[in-house]
Write an enzyme that holds these catalytic residues in place. Structure first.
Site, short mmCIF file in Angstrom:
data_model
loop_
_atom_site.label_atom_id
_atom_site.label_comp_id
_atom_site.label_asym_id
_atom_site.label_seq_id
_atom_site.Cartn_x
_atom_site.Cartn_y
_atom_site.Cartn_z
N ASN A 29 0.85 -1.29 0.00
CA ASN A 29 -0.12 -0.03 0.04
C ASN A 29 0.79 1.19 -0.09
O ASN A 29 1.58 1.57 0.94
CB ASN A 29 -0.78 0.22 1.22
N LYS B 109 -0.15 4.23 -0.29
CA LYS B 109 -0.48 5.35 0.27
C LYS B 109 -0.46 6.65 -0.52
O LYS B 109 -0.37 6.41 -1.85
CB LYS B 109 -0.24 5.63 1.77
N HIS C 173 -9.57 1.16 5.14
CA HIS C 173 -8.41 1.42 5.91
C HIS C 173 -8.35 2.24 7.03
O HIS C 173 -9.26 3.09 6.86
CB HIS C 173 -7.11 1.97 4.98
N GLU D 227 -6.79 4.61 8.24
CA GLU D 227 -6.74 6.09 7.72
C GLU D 227 -7.77 6.52 7.32
O GLU D 227 -8.27 7.73 7.50
CB GLU D 227 -5.57 6.10 6.93
N GLU E 264 -5.17 -4.73 10.77
CA GLU E 264 -4.01 -3.85 10.88
C GLU E 264 -4.36 -3.16 12.20
O GLU E 264 -5.16 -2.16 12.35
CB GLU E 264 -4.19 -2.83 9.79
N GLY F 223 2.68 2.38 10.95
CA GLY F 223 3.55 3.65 10.46
C GLY F 223 4.42 3.90 12.03
O GLY F 223 5.12 5.04 11.89
N SER G 111 3.49 -2.18 10.36
CA SER G 111 5.03 -2.07 10.45
C SER G 111 5.92 -3.41 9.93
O SER G 111 6.58 -3.96 10.71
CB SER G 111 5.33 -1.58 11.91
P1 13P Z 1 3.00 0.40 7.48
O1 13P Z 1 3.69 -0.80 7.05
O2 13P Z 1 3.80 1.67 7.10
O3 13P Z 1 2.99 0.41 9.19
O4 13P Z 1 1.43 0.58 7.04
C1 13P Z 1 0.68 -0.47 7.21
C2 13P Z 1 -0.48 -0.07 6.48
O5 13P Z 1 -1.12 0.72 6.90
C3 13P Z 1 -0.59 -0.82 5.29
O6 13P Z 1 -2.00 -0.67 5.03
#
Ligand code: 13P
Length: 251
Positions: A9, A11, A96, A98, A168, A174, A213
């Site tokens: 992803n 983003k 997601h 976010e 997740e 992150g 992560s």
């Molecule tokens: P990270 O791998 O940067 O922690 O992000 C995970 C994520 O949100 C994948 O959709």
């Protein structure tokens, strides 16, 4: 036997030049016939470019989001599931954290998106996961169950054969704080159990990815857990060496 999936992803990162460099490096790093499914999820504006750059490669493409309305219509700024299918997407990430947190997406709205994705013949990756406050309050399983229940409320089990779930934990996204393999496995087994209450056949086949992560250094141990069928990778998917090492760990 469930095939593993490693999904990158990206983003809201990248530019035409950066994506071209990343994909060239990735193609050089990955085996020509990987034994796992691999997909990348660029920003919607770069999906077509990414598809061209990946032509002849086993790496599939997917979108990070989709409109919850079926068909076409006056929905300024939105992208439909049919459009994503039309330009060659195979997967769509829905719900997601976010988007749930920053754009107010409810579990009901997310379920509508899952339906649109399935109706367009694409594979939805339904993201679920608890916040740090939820975990501290002992509400992890309750939160995850509520997020999944919304999909069961809208769609019969018979329509969910292509559903993929990504667990997740929000506190692991992150942050560099990965869930331990045991913490992740507990929630993955719980999710598979929820599905098994509706259909043991669906539960045996559904792929449940871990995200939060994931990096080359922790991927193999996570992916060796009984109910972890691959990863949804954020930051590490922007680095060809890291991402390809994660794909190799899944093999
Ligand atoms: P990270 O791998 O940067 O922690 O992000 C995970 C994520 O949100 C994948 O959709």
């Amino acid at each position: 036997m469930r095939s593993k999936l490693v999904a990158g992803n990206w983003k809201m990162h990248g530019s035409r030049a950066a994506i071209s460099d990343l994909l060239a490096a990735l193609k050089a790093e990955l085996p020509s016939e990987p034994r796992v499914d691999i997909a990348v999820f660029p920003s919607a504006v770069y999906l077509a470019d990414t598809r061209s750059l990946l032509s002849g490669s086993p790496v599939a493409i997917g979108a990070q989001n989709v409109c919850e309305k079926p068909g076409e219509g006056a929905y300024t700024g939105e992208v439909s599931a049919q459009m994503l299918a039309d330009i060659g997407c195979r997967y769509v990430i829905v719900g997601h954290s976010e988007r749930r947190a920053m754009y107010g997406e409810s579990s009901e709205l997310v379920a509508s998106k899952v339906k649109c994705v399935l109706d367009a013949g694409l594979l939805p990756i339904l993201c679920v996961g608890e916040s740090e406050a939820d975990r501290d309050a002992g509400r992890t399983l309750e939160v995850v169950a509520e997020q999944i229940q919304a999909v069961f409320d809208l769609l019969p089990v018979s329509e969910l054969a292509s559903l993929i779930v990504a667990y997740e934990p929000v506190w692991a996204i992150g942050t560099g704080k990965t869930a331990t393999p045991a913490q992740a496995q507990e929630v993955h087994a719980f999710i598979r159990g929820l599905v098994a209450e509706r259909s043991t056949e669906l539960a045996a086949g559904i792929r449940i990815l871990y995200g939060g992560s994931v990096k080359a250094a922790n991927a193999a141990e996570l992916f060796s857990q009984a109910d972890i069928d691959g990863g949804l990778v954020g930051g590490a998917s922007l680095n060809a060496q890291e991402f390809s090492a994660i794909c190799r760990a899944a093999e």
